[in-house]
Structure formats: structure tokens, C-alpha cells
Design an enzyme around this catalytic site. Structure first.
Site, short mmCIF file in Angstrom:
data_model
loop_
_atom_site.label_atom_id
_atom_site.label_comp_id
_atom_site.label_asym_id
_atom_site.label_seq_id
_atom_site.Cartn_x
_atom_site.Cartn_y
_atom_site.Cartn_z
CG HIS A 1 -0.30 -0.27 2.52
ND1 HIS A 1 0.63 0.59 3.07
CD2 HIS A 1 -0.42 -1.29 3.42
CE1 HIS A 1 1.02 0.14 4.25
NE2 HIS A 1 0.42 -1.02 4.48
CG HIS B 1 4.20 -1.66 2.14
ND1 HIS B 1 2.90 -2.08 1.99
CD2 HIS B 1 4.67 -2.30 3.24
CE1 HIS B 1 2.60 -2.94 2.95
NE2 HIS B 1 3.65 -3.08 3.72
CD GLN C 1 9.17 -5.32 11.55
OE1 GLN C 1 8.65 -6.43 11.52
NE2 GLN C 1 8.99 -4.43 10.60
P1 AMP Z 1 4.89 -5.41 6.11
O1 AMP Z 1 5.10 -5.88 4.74
O2 AMP Z 1 3.52 -4.89 6.33
O3 AMP Z 1 5.37 -6.33 7.16
O4 AMP Z 1 5.79 -4.11 6.28
C1 AMP Z 1 6.98 -3.85 5.57
C2 AMP Z 1 7.48 -2.51 6.02
O5 AMP Z 1 6.48 -1.51 5.76
C3 AMP Z 1 7.76 -2.42 7.53
O6 AMP Z 1 8.93 -1.65 7.75
C4 AMP Z 1 6.52 -1.73 8.07
O7 AMP Z 1 6.75 -1.04 9.27
C5 AMP Z 1 6.23 -0.78 6.92
N1 AMP Z 1 4.82 -0.35 6.96
C6 AMP Z 1 3.71 -1.12 6.98
N2 AMP Z 1 2.60 -0.36 7.09
C7 AMP Z 1 3.02 0.92 7.15
C8 AMP Z 1 2.36 2.18 7.26
N3 AMP Z 1 1.03 2.27 7.36
N4 AMP Z 1 3.12 3.29 7.27
C9 AMP Z 1 4.48 3.21 7.18
N5 AMP Z 1 5.17 2.08 7.07
C10 AMP Z 1 4.45 0.94 7.05
#
Ligand code: AMP
Length: 283
Positions: free
Chosen positions: A34, A37, A155
Site C-alpha cells: 500500500h 510501503h 520491530q
Molecule cells: P509489512 O510488509 O507490512 O510487514 O511491512 C513492511 C514494512 O512496511 C515495515 O517496515 C513496516 O513497518 C512498513 N509499513 C507497513 N505499514 C506501514 C504504514 N502504514 N506506514 C508506514 N510504514 C508501514
């Protein structure tokens, strides 16, 4: 954008890039991308010559009763989004490429204490899976900089600690939380929220904001604030996992004289577990 499914393929190109003196940025993800990312990717592009994004749904960080098998896998649209956003290299390994010896005997990276609290308390083994896969990805990509979202605050804090403890020569940068217009933090798991729940789920962020405001006004009765916020979330119909004021670096319970405090929360909807946080000191 070049796509790699193997460690050796990606490494071959990165070796050439490094010989040319190019700076490598890295954004690890589990896909189902989204705007949040993509903002990480755009941030990484500003300070690096080559940006690598990975998409890997890491079984090691899911427990048996969690959603690994139904986690949304949307590779086609993810790769289009990454290409449009200017990603240079997409690394999309399968389970065998990442865990050729299987999961059970995989060597692990453990970051103690900080991973037993907050989300770690209700997701035992989760952060061990995260630190292990992120270490592997760091060793594969060997980036100069890696960008993580503040959305997953614990994390981020754990990875910073791992990098410090293990002397990894990687700059860890953070990117702000991307939110829907009503304030809900964007997440791949928001798809599990029902239509009835959707207008109500912002109660988590509102409650964390309320605590942050109280602390800014000088109220340091942390557990009282946590209890009042938890009550508000419960009254909206959601089960609270935790609402906690923590030291932003160590994730220990906030102390009276802590200057850098982050308020973190997690709650359950019928089919999802949502997390959010608010930091009192801007980084
Ligand atoms: P995920 O694939 O959702 O595990 O996340 C991959 C990366 O995207 C991680 O560093 C998350 O913290 C970051 N991330 C996920 N959702 C958001 C968001 N709403 N805003 C900013 N970073 C995000």
C-alpha cells in the site's frame, strides 16, 4: 526494475553495483503493498543509488494459529506498484530459497527482553522470526541503509538494537506512519476489518493520542492513563491486547523522568489484530 528469485542472482548484480561505488538502500516487506510501503521506497530512493525491495511472507515469524497461509499474496500488482514507484531491484524468493535447510533447524538470531513484551507477549517467537529473516536479508543484500516503518514500532526498535548489538554496518532509517484519511494506520491486515467495525477502529489511535496529550500536559500517571485508554477501547467493542507507555529505545515501561516516550497499543477486532503507536519526541 529487475526481478530476482534467487540469492545468487541478486548478489551478482549487487557486487557489480558496489564495485562501481553505488550506495544500496533496502526495504524489506511481506508484499500486499500500500502507500505506506511505497513511501518507504521513495524515502530510500532519496539517499541511495540503488534500492532493493524484498517481498517474502516469512513463515518463521507466524505462529501456528496465525494467518501465514491466508496472508494476502498479491505479487502481480505489488511488482507493478514497485516498478511505477522506481524500485531498482525486486527480490522475491520462495521458501526453499530462504530456508533451504527447512524451518526447524534454521539458525536463529535472538534479541532478548525487548521481544518478550508488547506484541512479543501475545506473539511468542514472532520477533525471533523477524530478526532471523531480517539478518538473512541484510546478509544477502548488504545494504548501506535499510528503511523500516514506524507503524511497527517494536520491530523497528528491535532491529535497531540487533544492528547495534551485532555491529552490523547498516544505517537503519525510519519512515512515518501512513494513515487512511480518518487516521487508521494502513496495514495489509485492515482487509480483515468488517464494515460494522470500520468506523470504530480509530478508537485505538484516538486513545493513544489522548494519552500522549495528557503526558505532554504533565500527567505522568502512566498506568492510570493506560487503564483509562483501555477502557475507552473496550467500550467501543474491541478487546485490548495492551496499551503501554514505553521508553522509546529500550521498550521498558516508561519511567517518570524518561524524555523519549512512545505510547503503543494493540487491540483485537473480530478477525484482525491492529497495532498503532504515538511517539512523544519527533525523530
Ligand atoms: P509489512 O510488509 O507490512 O510487514 O511491512 C513492511 C514494512 O512496511 C515495515 O517496515 C513496516 O513497518 C512498513 N509499513 C507497513 N505499514 C506501514 C504504514 N502504514 N506506514 C508506514 N510504514 C508501514
Amino acid at each position: 526494475m529487475k526481478v530476482f528469485h534467487t540469492v545468487s542472482g541478486l548478489r551478482d548484480d549487487l557486487v557489480r553495483d558496489r564495485i562501481q561505488g553505488l550506495r544500496i538502500g533496502f526495504v524489506p516487506t511481506m508484499g500486499n503493498l500500500h502507500e505506506g510501503h511505497l513511501a518507504l521506497l521513495k524515502q530510500a530512493k532519496k539517499t541511495n543509488d540503488i534500492v532493493v525491495c524484498s517481498i517474502f511472507v516469512n513463515a518463521l515469524q507466524f505462529s501456528l494459529n496465525e494467518d501465514w497461509d491466508k496472508y494476502p499474496r498479491t505479487y502481480q500488482s505489488d511488482s507493478e506498484k514497485l516498478r511505477d514507484a522506481g524500485c531498482d531491484y525486486l527480490f522475491h524468493p520462495d521458501d526453499t530459497e530462504m530456508y533451504p535447510n527447512g524451518l526447524d533447524t534454521q539458525s536463529r538470531v535472538i534479541c532478548p527482553t525487548m521481544t518478550d513484551v508488547l506484541c512479543g507477549a501475545s506473539r511468542p517467537g514472532h520477533f525471533e522470526g523477524v530478526t532471523t529473516v531480517v539478518s538473512k536479508l541484510f546478509n544477502i543484500v548488504q545494504p548501506d541503509e535499510a528503511v523500516f516503518g514506524i507503524k511497527d514500532y517494536q520491530q523497528l526498535a528491535v532491529i535497531r538494537r540487533m544492528v547495534e548489538d551485532l555491529c552490523l554496518p547498516i544505517q537503519i532509517s525510519s519512515a512515518p506512519i501512513h494513515r487512511e484519511t480518518d487516521g487508521l494506520a494502513m496495514s495489509s491486515r485492515n482487509r480483515y476489518i468488517t464494515d460494522d467495525e470500520r468506523p470504530l477502529v480509530t478508537v485505538l489511535k484516538d486513545s493513544l493520542d489522548w494519552i500522549a496529550e495528557q503526558i505532554r500536559d504533565g500527567n505522568k500517571e502512566f498506568s492510570e492513563l493506560e487503564n483509562m485508554a483501555a477502557e475507552r477501547v473496550s467500550e467501543a467493542g474491541f478487546k485490548v491486547d495492551y496499551i503501554t507507555c514505553s521508553n522509546s529505545k529500550t521498550l521498558d515501561l516508561a519511567a517518570y523522568d524518561d524524555e523519549d516516550i512512545t505510547v503503543l497499543g494493540a487491540m483485537f477486532t473480530q478477525a484482525a489484530r491492529l497495532i498503532d503507536n504515538v511517539s512523544l519526541v519527533k525523530d
